[in-house]
Enzyme design. Sequence first.
Site, PDB file in Angstrom:
ATOM      1  N   THR A 135      32.063 -25.222   1.387  1.00 16.99           N
ATOM      2  CA  THR A 135      33.270 -24.688   2.032  1.00 16.99           C
ATOM      3  C   THR A 135      34.492 -24.672   1.110  1.00 16.99           C
ATOM      4  OG1 THR A 135      33.736 -26.916   2.888  1.00 16.99           O
ATOM      5  CG2 THR A 135      32.488 -25.425   4.315  1.00 16.99           C
ATOM      6  N   GLU A 136      34.304 -24.945  -0.159  1.00 13.45           N
ATOM      7  CA  GLU A 136      35.432 -25.137  -1.059  1.00 13.45           C
ATOM      8  C   GLU A 136      36.398 -23.954  -1.092  1.00 13.45           C
ATOM      9  OE1 GLU A 136      32.213 -27.896  -2.735  1.00 13.45           O
ATOM     10  OE2 GLU A 136      32.333 -25.962  -1.702  1.00 13.45           O
TER      11      GLU A 136
END
Length: 259
Positions: A135-136
């Site tokens: 999810t960075e």
Amino acid sequence: MEFSLLIYEVANRVATITLNRPEKRNALNGALVAELQQAFTLAGADDAVKVIVLKGKGEAFCAGADLEYLQQLQKNTYEDNLADSQALLSLMQQIYQHDKVVIAQVEGHAIAGGCGLVTICDLSFAVPEALMGYTEVRIGFIPALVSVFLVRKIGEGRARELLLTGKLVAAEKAAQHGLITAVIPAESIAAHVAKVAEGLCTEASAHSLKVTKLLVGSVLDMPLENALEMAAKMNASTREHADCKQGIQAFLNKEKPIW
């Protein structure tokens, strides 16, 4: 060795490393990364250990970097952040290149850095309820280190989809992508992982497992001719190893080798 953020146990030639920050969803920080390095070093040096199981305590496997840690990173200099990144790099490389087989037992969500840990394990089994993803990009960050391993594992196309969208996928979809080995019901995952670990301990040579891991991890970066030459040399040297001689003799005698 004493640990404060993880639990380290050895039984039946299996070292179990349990992330032990359930109140933080086993989120990573500098101290936990350091303890993980120490635990994997300890397991690597222990002749009584043949397989390593990595899991998390509580509802999550690992939720990635914790919030306090992320806040601290914003105050760091470039040099501080590079040193921190290199510490995580060392851990991931240590697990990926470890002499012993590493199995992830994923009984909860594995997100961002947590999914990165799953990515670099040799085998991984997850409960159906587990969500996984990188999810960075959704917080303005990048899945930098894990991208190197993920492309190798599942190919560029699938890796682009997961890394660029930042979406979480269910365990079943992760298995279809090749990110994890299999999906196992929650009530039986512990027994399943234990059985797989036992099989590796009793049915395969430690030397053969080590060399096979080295071969698989090396040949992808080589031209075909070089990879085949390396494989031929490993083949020849393994034939001289005591494990190979023992295994062949047992086969010829119609006996089961004792590994």
